[in-house]
Design a protein around this motif. Structure first.
Motif, PDB file in Angstrom:
ATOM      1  N   PHE A  96       0.839  -1.200   0.000  1.00  0.00           N
ATOM      2  CA  PHE A  96       0.000   0.000   0.000  1.00  0.00           C
ATOM      3  C   PHE A  96       0.871   1.246   0.000  1.00  0.00           C
ATOM      4  O   PHE A  96       2.066   1.194   0.302  1.00  0.00           O
ATOM      5  CB  PHE A  96      -0.957   0.007   1.197  1.00  0.00           C
ATOM      6  N   LEU A  97       0.248   2.369  -0.338  1.00  0.00           N
ATOM      7  CA  LEU A  97       0.951   3.636  -0.524  1.00  0.00           C
ATOM      8  C   LEU A  97       0.544   4.661   0.520  1.00  0.00           C
ATOM      9  O   LEU A  97      -0.564   4.603   1.077  1.00  0.00           O
ATOM     10  CB  LEU A  97       0.615   4.204  -1.903  1.00  0.00           C
ATOM     11  N   GLU A  98       1.437   5.618   0.765  1.00  0.00           N
ATOM     12  CA  GLU A  98       1.068   6.789   1.559  1.00  0.00           C
ATOM     13  C   GLU A  98       0.090   7.627   0.732  1.00  0.00           C
ATOM     14  O   GLU A  98       0.145   7.650  -0.500  1.00  0.00           O
ATOM     15  CB  GLU A  98       2.312   7.609   1.902  1.00  0.00           C
ATOM     16  N   ALA A  99      -0.802   8.351   1.403  1.00  0.00           N
ATOM     17  CA  ALA A  99      -1.897   9.042   0.725  1.00  0.00           C
ATOM     18  C   ALA A  99      -1.428  10.119  -0.248  1.00  0.00           C
ATOM     19  O   ALA A  99      -2.115  10.420  -1.233  1.00  0.00           O
ATOM     20  CB  ALA A  99      -2.850   9.641   1.749  1.00  0.00           C
ATOM     21  N   ASP A 100      -0.272  10.712   0.014  1.00  0.00           N
ATOM     22  CA  ASP A 100       0.214  11.783  -0.861  1.00  0.00           C
ATOM     23  C   ASP A 100       1.293  11.308  -1.832  1.00  0.00           C
ATOM     24  O   ASP A 100       1.975  12.125  -2.446  1.00  0.00           O
ATOM     25  CB  ASP A 100       0.745  12.946  -0.029  1.00  0.00           C
ATOM     26  N   ALA A 101       1.437   9.988  -1.981  1.00  0.00           N
ATOM     27  CA  ALA A 101       2.539   9.431  -2.775  1.00  0.00           C
ATOM     28  C   ALA A 101       2.554   9.981  -4.199  1.00  0.00           C
ATOM     29  O   ALA A 101       3.552  10.562  -4.650  1.00  0.00           O
ATOM     30  CB  ALA A 101       2.459   7.907  -2.792  1.00  0.00           C
ATOM     31  N   TYR A 102       1.474   9.796  -4.919  1.00  0.00           N
ATOM     32  CA  TYR A 102       1.487  10.171  -6.328  1.00  0.00           C
ATOM     33  C   TYR A 102       1.424  11.683  -6.531  1.00  0.00           C
ATOM     34  O   TYR A 102       1.914  12.187  -7.543  1.00  0.00           O
ATOM     35  CB  TYR A 102       0.361   9.453  -7.075  1.00  0.00           C
ATOM     36  N   GLU A 103       0.848  12.397  -5.585  1.00  0.00           N
ATOM     37  CA  GLU A 103       0.875  13.860  -5.680  1.00  0.00           C
ATOM     38  C   GLU A 103       2.315  14.362  -5.623  1.00  0.00           C
ATOM     39  O   GLU A 103       2.727  15.217  -6.417  1.00  0.00           O
ATOM     40  CB  GLU A 103       0.062  14.485  -4.546  1.00  0.00           C
ATOM     41  N   LYS A 104       3.097  13.829  -4.703  1.00  0.00           N
ATOM     42  CA  LYS A 104       4.502  14.242  -4.574  1.00  0.00           C
ATOM     43  C   LYS A 104       5.305  13.843  -5.816  1.00  0.00           C
ATOM     44  O   LYS A 104       6.123  14.619  -6.323  1.00  0.00           O
ATOM     45  CB  LYS A 104       5.123  13.617  -3.328  1.00  0.00           C
ATOM     46  N   VAL A 105       5.082  12.630  -6.300  1.00  0.00           N
ATOM     47  CA  VAL A 105       5.829  12.134  -7.456  1.00  0.00           C
ATOM     48  C   VAL A 105       5.512  12.950  -8.701  1.00  0.00           C
ATOM     49  O   VAL A 105       6.420  13.403  -9.416  1.00  0.00           O
ATOM     50  CB  VAL A 105       5.519  10.645  -7.694  1.00  0.00           C
ATOM     51  N   MET A 106       4.229  13.158  -8.968  1.00  0.00           N
ATOM     52  CA  MET A 106       3.838  13.864 -10.181  1.00  0.00           C
ATOM     53  C   MET A 106       4.272  15.326 -10.134  1.00  0.00           C
ATOM     54  O   MET A 106       4.656  15.898 -11.174  1.00  0.00           O
ATOM     55  CB  MET A 106       2.331  13.741 -10.391  1.00  0.00           C
ATOM     56  N   ALA A 107       4.245  15.936  -8.955  1.00  0.00           N
ATOM     57  CA  ALA A 107       4.711  17.315  -8.814  1.00  0.00           C
ATOM     58  C   ALA A 107       6.203  17.407  -9.089  1.00  0.00           C
ATOM     59  O   ALA A 107       6.672  18.324  -9.781  1.00  0.00           O
ATOM     60  CB  ALA A 107       4.394  17.836  -7.416  1.00  0.00           C
ATOM     61  N   ALA A 108       6.971  16.449  -8.568  1.00  0.00           N
ATOM     62  CA  ALA A 108       8.417  16.451  -8.784  1.00  0.00           C
ATOM     63  C   ALA A 108       8.753  16.260 -10.255  1.00  0.00           C
ATOM     64  O   ALA A 108       9.658  16.910 -10.796  1.00  0.00           O
ATOM     65  CB  ALA A 108       9.072  15.352  -7.947  1.00  0.00           C
ATOM     66  N   MET A 109       8.030  15.389 -10.929  1.00  0.00           N
ATOM     67  CA  MET A 109       8.283  15.146 -12.348  1.00  0.00           C
ATOM     68  C   MET A 109       7.925  16.377 -13.178  1.00  0.00           C
ATOM     69  O   MET A 109       8.637  16.751 -14.112  1.00  0.00           O
ATOM     70  CB  MET A 109       7.488  13.921 -12.820  1.00  0.00           C
TER      71      MET A 109
END
Length: 319
Positions: A96-109
């Motif tokens: 499972f993932l932390e709730a903000d995982a993809y928000e942080k990843v997509m923002a960084a990209m």
């Protein structure tokens, strides 16, 4: 943040009814909303398939495939045909993932204009409930070659694909996404072998040290079972293939690939000795010599580990 980019998430599913809801709930909880979640039920004999259908009925971001049991590579390959996202990632159905995982990843990209993102992770042990955090990756940006090196070194981002996000831009043809397929001959090490091929066209990668992915270590999982199987031994040719592919594209990474191959041979050889598995030991022995030098020349590995490897190799030779 711009949420226009769609992220496709692939999850192969096989007999994980006790874990699947937590996994899928962690995706529902993601603060980044533009997801396409592709579940491939690989012939589950428990209620996993029904759980997949339940979530698809609840949220139209879920796409479900049901197929006969053919293994994780075939399941992912089937899911590849459904991918429409601008970016691609993976989740194992018991993690499972932390709730903000993809928000942080997509923002960084987005901020870096990156083709891929490698991010941090931690291990959770089911039996003890303990958490292990040996991850020692560095933050910043780098080339595809540096990213593959990070996937090969010890205690870094590792060769897993569930803690990485990939652009699909290089794989688009006539409006559809045609991704490289995974090799079903490899039941272990298949993800790293695919990763090397996937990274070839990329220019820029961003590295995040945030521990965003939770990897569950199960006593009875396919990789962690305490016995050697023919499936586990497929990691031998997988690691050899990785070394060959790395050498072809990034010759400077061959030593890292072979050092990693040797470490995996030693790990599986140690298990073969404990189980007195002569067949497994015989499969491992021919590959030790071609990978040994890179391991013992590596600055990442301390003298204690090298001495231990010498002793284990001696045990393998007499198994």
């Amino acid at each position: 943040m711009n949420c226009k980019a769609k992220l496709s998430v692939i999850i192969p599913v096989y007999n994980v009814e006790g874990y699947l809801r937590r996994c899928l709930d962690s995706l529902l909880a993601q603060s980044y909303p533009n997801l396409e979640i592709i579940l491939c039920d690989d012939g589950s004999t428990d209620s996993s398939g029904a759980i997949c259908d339940e979530y698809a009925a609840m949220d139209n971001r879920f796409v479900v495939i049901h197929q006969a049991n053919e293994g994780v590579c075939t399941a992912r390959n089937a899911a590849f045909k459904k991918v429409s996202g601008d970016f691609l990632t993976f989740v194992d159905a018991d993690d499972f993932l932390e709730a903000d995982a993809y928000e942080k990843v997509m923002a960084a990209m987005e901020d870096c204009g990156a083709d891929a993102c490698f991010f941090g992770w931690r291990r959770l042990y089911e039996n003890s409930g303990s958490v292990e955090d040996t991850f020692k990756g560095q933050s910043g940006t780098g080339t595809a070659e540096e990213a593959v090196r990070q996937a090969l070194i010890f205690d870094g981002y590792a060769g897993h694909i569930w803690n990485k996000v990939f652009s699909t831009a290089y794989w688009r043809e006539n409006g559809s996404v045609n991704l490289p397929e995974m090799n079903p001959a490899f039941a272990v090490g298949e993800d790293c072998e695919w990763l090397v091929r996937m990274m070839r066209p990329y220019q820029k990668v961003v590295f995040l040290t945030d521990r965003l992915y939770n990897y569950l270590v199960r006593q009875n999982s396919a990789v962690n079972i305490q016995k050697l199987t023919n499936a586990r031994l497929t990691e031998i040719p997988a690691r050899e293939k990785i070394a060959e592919e790395v050498t072809e594209t990034w010759p400077g990474l061959e030593a890292a690939a072979r050092a990693k191959a040797y470490s995996r041979l030693i790990q599986n050889g140690k298990l073969a000795f404990r189980l007195r598995d002569k067949h497994a030991a015989a499969q491992i022995r021919p590959y030790l010599a071609r990978n040994r030098r890179s391991y013992f020349r590596s600055d990442e590995i301390n003298i204690k580990q090298k001495i231990k490897a010498v002793l284990i190799e001696a045990l393998i030779r007499f198994t």
